[in-house]
Design an enzyme around this catalytic site. Structure first.
Site, PDB file in Angstrom:
ATOM      1  NE  ARG A  44      -3.004   0.104   3.229  1.00 51.91           N
ATOM      2  CZ  ARG A  44      -2.416   0.183   4.443  1.00 51.91           C
ATOM      3  NH1 ARG A  44      -1.785   1.272   4.800  1.00 51.91           N
ATOM      4  NH2 ARG A  44      -2.465  -0.837   5.281  1.00 51.91           N
ATOM      5  CE1 TYR A  96     -17.615  11.774 -13.993  1.00 54.48           C
ATOM      6  CE2 TYR A  96     -16.824  11.738 -11.734  1.00 54.48           C
ATOM      7  CZ  TYR A  96     -17.327  11.079 -12.838  1.00 54.48           C
ATOM      8  OH  TYR A  96     -17.556   9.731 -12.769  1.00 54.48           O
ATOM      9  CG  ASP A 167     -11.079  16.156 -13.653  1.00 54.63           C
ATOM     10  OD1 ASP A 167     -10.454  15.560 -14.568  1.00 54.63           O
ATOM     11  OD2 ASP A 167     -12.046  15.649 -13.064  1.00 54.63           O
ATOM     12  CE  LYS A 192     -14.411   8.205 -17.008  1.00 57.67           C
ATOM     13  NZ  LYS A 192     -14.625   9.444 -16.295  1.00 57.67           N
TER      14      LYS A 192
HETATM   15  C1  LIG Z   1     -14.867   9.752 -14.935  1.00 57.27           C
HETATM   16  C2  LIG Z   1     -14.386  11.045 -14.408  1.00 57.27           C
HETATM   17  C3  LIG Z   1     -13.949  11.174 -13.088  1.00 57.27           C
HETATM   18  C4  LIG Z   1     -13.987  10.038 -12.089  1.00 57.27           C
HETATM   19  O1  LIG Z   1     -13.185   8.979 -12.467  1.00 57.27           O
HETATM   20  P1  LIG Z   1     -13.467   7.448 -12.039  1.00 57.27           P
HETATM   21  O2  LIG Z   1     -12.285   6.743 -12.567  1.00 57.27           O
HETATM   22  O3  LIG Z   1     -14.757   7.049 -12.657  1.00 57.27           O
HETATM   23  O4  LIG Z   1     -13.547   7.424 -10.541  1.00 57.27           O
HETATM   24  C5  LIG Z   1     -13.461  12.417 -12.690  1.00 57.27           C
HETATM   25  N1  LIG Z   1     -13.443  13.474 -13.526  1.00 57.27           N
HETATM   26  C6  LIG Z   1     -13.874  13.386 -14.797  1.00 57.27           C
HETATM   27  C7  LIG Z   1     -13.830  14.586 -15.674  1.00 57.27           C
HETATM   28  C8  LIG Z   1     -14.363  12.177 -15.278  1.00 57.27           C
HETATM   29  O5  LIG Z   1     -14.809  12.110 -16.552  1.00 57.27           O
END
Ligand SMILES: *Cc1c(COP(=O)(O)O)cnc(C)c1O
Length: 378
Positions: A44, A96, A167, A192
């Site tokens: 961890r 988001y 982000d 993504k």
């Molecule tokens: C999908 C997404 C998240 C969260 O990510 P996860 O891997 O689903 O926890 C955060 N910010 C944006 C812009 C996203 O598209």
């Protein structure tokens, strides 16, 4: 080193000559009895495979430190973990959905406040209070693709003693590197584009700030939302084709946007910079391309459900960034937690559709859209 090269060449196993890095699955590591210390102790806290991924993440963002988490939300949680009781965070209203949920449900239990602004671009000195400690930015915004001037936000926030977290999920370091524009920390849902095949959940954090880096390492160790070694390895492999995938996806998306703009049965098409000349100029000044997500609305006399049912290739599903095209309806699928009024203010109508463009052949995608539009005509 260009990012295409960095994605592939950052890791080489020089000990064995393997061109692909090894996977270390051990949960625990031998320590030196004289010092009770070692390079690694327990998975961890850190392990060689995650450390390799984190090196790549740092390299791509031009950052001093990289961190891999189990999901994008675990990464976002780590970014919020540095906030002290009483702190306030400024966020865009269209942030988001998972981040909205975190602010809505978790912030109050920690004595934190989230303050939403409809348009980050209109942020001024007056929006900052004594308690403002962070501005959380998404540019381009989801799903309207509105663009925020990162340099301006950085300048404003730093003047008020607040840090800027970006982000960068929609852009990835291939198209936009916010740390180079002065941001303090970058978070991504690697689920993504970085992973890119709709088969892996992961999150990343990068920063140059040693104090923030210490806090994110503590979050990994104390809160435990770390990425496992096998998933770290899979992400290392996926990142190698990230620049190539994104290039094709972006090219396809540009052709689809041009196609939709020509159609009389499509009323609006949003891409980064499409909102105004000012935003187009801004996006060009801080990013290297529009990415591969676009949103659009069908003309009122078209049947949305018939259109979606007729589509053969884009799957009707949330998420984005994978090699396969996906389409969704933000008002009910990704931004349902916002009030209808907040959605209206942000420009997210009930009819808006968001398309994440994949790497399929462009002719097949265009023919598919064309036949679905025909099927939607009432
Ligand atoms: C999908 C997404 C998240 C969260 O990510 P996860 O891997 O689903 O926890 C955060 N910010 C944006 C812009 C996203 O598209």
């Amino acid at each position: 080193m260009h990012i295409q090269t960095a994605a592939v060449q950052t890791l080489r196993d020089h000990e064995h000559g393997a061109v692909v890095p090894p996977v270390h699955l051990a949960s625990t590591y031998e320590l030196d009895p004289r010092t009770d210390d070692g390079l690694y102790a327990y998975q961890r806290g850190g392990n060689p495979t995650r450390a390799q991924l984190e090196r790549v993440l740092a390299e791509l963002d031009g950052a001093a430190h990289g961190f891999a988490f189990a999901t994008g939300m675990a990464a976002t949680g780590a970014v919020f973990s540095t906030l002290e009781v009483g702190s306030e965070v400024i966020l865009p209203a269209s942030v988001y959905g998972g981040t909205f949920r975190f602010v809505d449900k978790i912030f109050p239990t920690r004595g934190l406040t989230g303050r939403y602004v409809d348009d980050l671009g209109a942020l001024t000195d007056e929006d900052f209070t004594e308690a403002t400690r962070m501005v959380f930015v998404e540019t381009p915004a989801n799903p309207t693709l509105r663009v925020t001037d990162l340099r301006r936000i950085v300048e404003l926030a730093h003047r008020h003693g607040a840090i800027v977290a970006v982000d960068n999920t929609f852009m990835t370091p291939v198209l936009q590197r916010p740390l180079e524009l002065g941001a303090d920390v970058v978070v991504q849902s690697a689920t993504k584009y970085l992973a890119g095949h709709s088969d892996l959940l992961a999150g990343t954090v990068t920063t140059d700030d040693p104090q923030l880096a210490e806090a994110y390492a503590l979050s990994q160790k104390a809160e435990g939302g770390v990425l496992a070694p096998l998933d770290s390895f899979r992400l290392i492999q996926a990142i190698k084709t990230l620049p190539l995938r994104l290039e094709r996806q972006q090219d396809n998306a540009a052709q689809i946007a041009a196609f939709l703009r020509e159609r009389e049965d499509v009323t609006v098409v949003h891409t980064p910079g499409s909102f105004s000349e000012e935003e187009a100029r801004l996006h060009a000044a801080q990013a290297e391309g529009p990415g591969a997500v676009l949103s659009f609305e069908l003309a009122p006399d078209l049947d949305r459900v018939a259109f979606l049912q007729a589509l053969r290739y884009p799957a009707y599903a949330v998420s984005l960034g994978g090699v396969e095209s996906l389409i969704c309806r933000p008002a009910t699928m990704t931004h349902e937690a916002m009030t209808p009024q907040a959605r209206a203010t942000a420009g997210i109508s009930d009819e808006l559709l968001r398309l994440s463009v994949g790497i399929e052949h462009i002719d097949d995608l265009l023919a598919d859209l064309e036949q679905a539009l025909a099927a939607a005509a009432r």
